[in-house]
Scaffold this motif. Structure first.
Motif, PDB file in Angstrom:
ATOM      1  N   VAL A 184       0.782  -1.148  -0.016  1.00 46.57           N
ATOM      2  CA  VAL A 184       0.177  -0.202   0.155  1.00 46.57           C
ATOM      3  C   VAL A 184       1.117   1.338  -0.179  1.00 46.57           C
ATOM      4  O   VAL A 184       0.494   2.224  -0.664  1.00 46.57           O
ATOM      5  N   ASP A 185       1.893   1.205   0.872  1.00 46.07           N
ATOM      6  CA  ASP A 185       2.874   2.339   0.792  1.00 46.07           C
ATOM      7  C   ASP A 185       4.202   1.735   1.375  1.00 46.07           C
ATOM      8  O   ASP A 185       4.323   0.488   1.627  1.00 46.07           O
ATOM      9  N   PRO A 186       5.276   2.337   1.098  1.00 40.33           N
ATOM     10  CA  PRO A 186       6.563   1.726   1.581  1.00 40.33           C
ATOM     11  C   PRO A 186       6.909   1.731   3.159  1.00 40.33           C
ATOM     12  O   PRO A 186       8.081   1.152   3.443  1.00 40.33           O
ATOM     13  N   GLY A 187       5.918   2.181   3.914  1.00 38.98           N
ATOM     14  CA  GLY A 187       5.961   2.419   5.277  1.00 38.98           C
ATOM     15  C   GLY A 187       6.547   1.096   6.055  1.00 38.98           C
ATOM     16  O   GLY A 187       7.409   1.287   7.080  1.00 38.98           O
ATOM     17  N   THR A 188       6.179  -0.286   5.711  1.00 37.59           N
ATOM     18  CA  THR A 188       6.444  -1.211   6.173  1.00 37.59           C
ATOM     19  C   THR A 188       7.607  -2.043   5.654  1.00 37.59           C
ATOM     20  O   THR A 188       7.975  -3.231   5.897  1.00 37.59           O
ATOM     21  N   MET A 189       8.318  -1.511   4.662  1.00 40.19           N
ATOM     22  CA  MET A 189       9.383  -2.027   3.806  1.00 40.19           C
ATOM     23  C   MET A 189      10.523  -1.810   4.390  1.00 40.19           C
ATOM     24  O   MET A 189      10.911  -0.672   4.971  1.00 40.19           O
ATOM     25  N   SER A 190      11.624  -2.925   4.516  1.00 42.96           N
ATOM     26  CA  SER A 190      12.985  -2.441   4.999  1.00 42.96           C
ATOM     27  C   SER A 190      13.651  -1.620   3.961  1.00 42.96           C
ATOM     28  O   SER A 190      13.672  -1.593   2.986  1.00 42.96           O
ATOM     29  N   GLY A 232       1.488  -0.565   9.394  1.00 45.63           N
ATOM     30  CA  GLY A 232       1.715   0.178   8.381  1.00 45.63           C
ATOM     31  C   GLY A 232       0.490   1.377   8.481  1.00 45.63           C
ATOM     32  O   GLY A 232      -0.641   1.335   9.047  1.00 45.63           O
ATOM     33  N   GLY A 233       1.090   2.782   8.453  1.00 44.93           N
ATOM     34  CA  GLY A 233       0.660   3.967   8.546  1.00 44.93           C
ATOM     35  C   GLY A 233      -0.035   4.297  10.110  1.00 44.93           C
ATOM     36  O   GLY A 233      -1.164   5.121  10.164  1.00 44.93           O
ATOM     37  N   THR A 234       0.693   3.534  11.048  1.00 45.61           N
ATOM     38  CA  THR A 234      -0.161   3.926  12.473  1.00 45.61           C
ATOM     39  C   THR A 234       0.986   4.668  13.088  1.00 45.61           C
ATOM     40  O   THR A 234       0.679   4.742  14.499  1.00 45.61           O
ATOM     41  N   MET A 235       1.993   5.103  12.689  1.00 43.15           N
ATOM     42  CA  MET A 235       3.011   5.944  13.713  1.00 43.15           C
ATOM     43  C   MET A 235       2.466   7.431  13.728  1.00 43.15           C
ATOM     44  O   MET A 235       1.618   7.781  13.101  1.00 43.15           O
ATOM     45  N   ARG A 236       3.206   8.328  14.246  1.00 45.80           N
ATOM     46  CA  ARG A 236       2.796   9.532  14.273  1.00 45.80           C
ATOM     47  C   ARG A 236       3.604  10.187  13.271  1.00 45.80           C
ATOM     48  O   ARG A 236       4.635  10.139  13.078  1.00 45.80           O
ATOM     49  N   LEU A 237       2.877  10.512  12.070  1.00 43.62           N
ATOM     50  CA  LEU A 237       3.138  10.654  10.747  1.00 43.62           C
ATOM     51  C   LEU A 237       3.061  12.218  10.386  1.00 43.62           C
ATOM     52  O   LEU A 237       2.017  12.702  10.753  1.00 43.62           O
ATOM     53  N   GLY A 238       3.800  12.866   9.915  1.00 41.07           N
ATOM     54  CA  GLY A 238       3.558  14.063   9.084  1.00 41.07           C
ATOM     55  C   GLY A 238       3.981  15.410  10.032  1.00 41.07           C
ATOM     56  O   GLY A 238       4.655  15.230  10.988  1.00 41.07           O
ATOM     57  N   ALA A 239       3.599  16.601   9.546  1.00 44.68           N
ATOM     58  CA  ALA A 239       4.219  17.760  10.340  1.00 44.68           C
ATOM     59  C   ALA A 239       3.178  18.029  11.480  1.00 44.68           C
ATOM     60  O   ALA A 239       2.019  18.001  11.572  1.00 44.68           O
ATOM     61  N   TYR A 240       3.832  18.388  12.527  1.00 43.42           N
ATOM     62  CA  TYR A 240       3.354  18.640  14.043  1.00 43.42           C
ATOM     63  C   TYR A 240       4.122  20.097  14.495  1.00 43.42           C
ATOM     64  O   TYR A 240       5.373  20.068  14.169  1.00 43.42           O
ATOM     65  N   PRO A 241       3.305  20.776  15.252  1.00 43.99           N
ATOM     66  CA  PRO A 241       3.952  21.931  15.652  1.00 43.99           C
ATOM     67  C   PRO A 241       4.672  21.807  17.137  1.00 43.99           C
ATOM     68  O   PRO A 241       4.461  20.721  17.709  1.00 43.99           O
TER      69      PRO A 241
END
Length: 544
Positions: A46-52, A437-446
């Motif tokens: 689905v995305d490369p997030g779980t790939m080594s 997959g996709g469950t981390m704290r992802l993206g821009a945060y202040p």
């Protein structure tokens, strides 16, 4: 209406489609056009997030939290245009969405097929959110002829018919290899690759021919004749001395002129390439050198730290300094016979990057301790910051059993699983044992910075926004103990719950950050933390 440029590759992989797309975007920008660059990835993830990282290189994270292909890092570094979730699509994501629609009954009983359902989904992705740009560059991953890329090539063919030939251009990258035994360059692989692409209904207008030596005029004429393109549209692409010279090199070879000609645009303004020439001037005419040691666990594959490497180069550009990087496997410091002094003492600064898992962690902690005790500039990123906190807890705060729950149960969880946090979409919650997959704290945060801190002086402002990609956080319950040991929490989330930055005010330069500042660094706009880090390394080099 936006015009579309489709970039494909043939013969072999790793020909530089990502750099081509980024460079072409930069050249069109230099002429005053607005551009957007997208990546189509044929793999089923689905995305490369779980790939080594050893499988796919680094995972590049966008402001809106997408885990994407590393080529999007090239796009951002060359154009300065922030990528979005909608700029990277994979076969896995397409099939996931189509199957979800089929299960809901959205197709009203129709048989779901590659054509038209998959190809329509690809075309919708290509066309979405393009009203505000002049050119959309779409890079197709993989190599023409691969089974998994066929739906994407078919979608290109359909789009060229849907939009009209005056709205689409195909740029194909190929290899012109030198055969030592024959003593000559061979054009046949390029001919075969273009024939394969044409057999699928896509005739390229521009060919980018990778070679390790100049392409003779006779060979360009032969390629043009057999591949049905103008001779001037056969663009030689020699290996560049530096990746930031590629836009200038491609312009000299006529790439942007040929693409505009293929669109029928004959009155385009000349490009202003001043900033690219300034970048190369700073790279070529550096005034000093430093050596940075990167102590990590994926050092066997440079692409695993692609953005990090480039951000260090950008820090060098800001200081007119050549940055030499020593890639050091953290595991070597976990063996009793290893000589950490011999490895780290010659360095002008030490950086511990992000990563996942226990392997090499004690070596990273040993590197942090060495940098702290020897007063060598230190920069810890994501896991690197967490290791700095564990090192500080063990050696300056008296918490000898300090560790992280990422590596197993511990009586002193200085670092632990983050279970909930506030995001622009509201409260986010995670549980142990859930999907990866996709469950981390992802993206821009202040984050809010302490007014008297070193990082406040570096950034020059009280609040920042940086991109994150992590599942574990430093436990703020240990804040008082760590600060008594000299490790100050100088940046926190706006609600005061999540530590974002730590530093040691009594050290020449010791900073750890939970986010990934390398993702926002640009050659023409180096990230202030990397510029400051290289400046500190430069001062250290003058003390030796």
């Amino acid at each position: 209406m936006a015009r579309f440029i489709f970039v494909t590759g043939g013969v072999v992989s790793s020909l530089g489609k990502g750099l081509l797309s980024a460079s072409l975007g930069a050249l069109l920008q230099a002429r005053g056009y607005k551009v957007r660059i997208r990546k189509f990835d044929p793999y089923l993830n689905v995305d490369p997030g779980t790939m080594s990282p050893y499988q796919h290189g680094e995972v590049y994270v966008t402001d809106d939290g997408a885990e994407t292909d590393l080529d999007l890092g090239h796009y951002e570094r060359y154009t300065g245009v922030s990528s979005r979730q909608s700029d990277n699509i994979t076969t896995g994501r397409i099939y996931r969405d189509i199957i979800a629609k089929e299960r809901r009954g959205d197709y009203l009983g129709a048989t779901v097929q590659v054509i038209p359902h998959v190809t329509n989904a690809i075309k919708e992705f290509a066309l979405a959110e393009t009203d505000d740009v002049d050119f959309v560059i779409c890079e197709i991953g993989g190599t023409v002829g691969d089974i998994e890329s066929l739906p994407f090539i078919e979608s290109i063919r359909q789009l060229r018919n849907d939009l009209g030939r005056d709205q689409t251009v195909s740029v194909h990258t190929t290899l012109v290899p030198w055969i030592a035994a024959a003593g000559e360059l061979k054009t046949k692989p390029t001919q075969q690759s273009v024939r394969e692409l044409s057999s699928l209904g896509v005739q390229p207008e521009v060919l980018l021919c990778r070679s390790d030596r100049p392409l003779p005029e006779s060979e360009r004429e032969k390629i043009a004749l057999f591949c049905n393109v103008r001779k001037s549209a056969v663009i030689p692409a020699l290996d560049a001395r530096n990746i930031y010279d590629v836009p200038l090199q491609y312009h000299e070879a006529g790439l942007d002129d040929e693409v505009l000609y293929a669109f029928g645009i004959k009155d385009a303004p000349a490009p202003d390439l001043t900033r690219w020439r300034e970048i190369m001037d700073r790279i070529d005419h550096y005034e000093s050198e430093v050596t940075i040691g990167v102590v990590g666990k994926y050092v066997g594959l440079p692409d695993a730290y692609k953005s990090l490497r480039e951000a260090l180069v950008h820090g060098g550009i800001a200081n007119r300094t050549k940055v030499n990087i020593e890639w050091i496997d953290a595991e070597i410091f976990e063996h009793p016979e290893s000589d950490i002094v011999a490895q780290l003492e010659p360095l002008n600064a030490i950086l511990v990057p992000g990563g996942f898992g226990e392997r090499g962690s004690e070596g990273k902690i040993a590197s942090v301790k060495f940098a702290r005790e020897r007063e060598i500039p230190f920069f810890g990123i994501c896991l690197g910051m967490q290791m700095a906190c564990i090192e500080g807890a063990r050696n300056t705060a008296g918490i000898s059993e300090a560790s992280t729950t990422e590596f197993g149960p511990t009586s002193e969880p200085v670092v632990g699983l983050i279970t909930e946090w506030m995001s622009p979409e509201g409260l986010q919650a995670r549980a142990e044992g859930g999907d990866l997959g996709g469950t981390m704290r992802l993206g821009a945060y202040p984050a809010k910075l302490d007014g008297n801190s070193v990082v406040r002086g570096i950034y020059g402002k009280d609040e920042i926004s940086e991109r994150h990609r992590h599942r574990y956080e430093v436990n703020s319950h240990y804040k008082d103990a760590l600060e008594k040991g000299g490790l100050v929490f100088s940046g926190m989330s706006p609600d005061g719950r999540l530590p974002e930055i730590v530093e040691r005010p009594d050290h020449p330069w010791f900073i750890g950050v939970q986010f990934h500042p390398e993702l926002k660094s640009r050659p023409f706009d180096p990230h202030p933390l990397f510029a400051g880090f290289i400046e500190a390394a430069l001062k250290q080099s003058r003390l030796v």
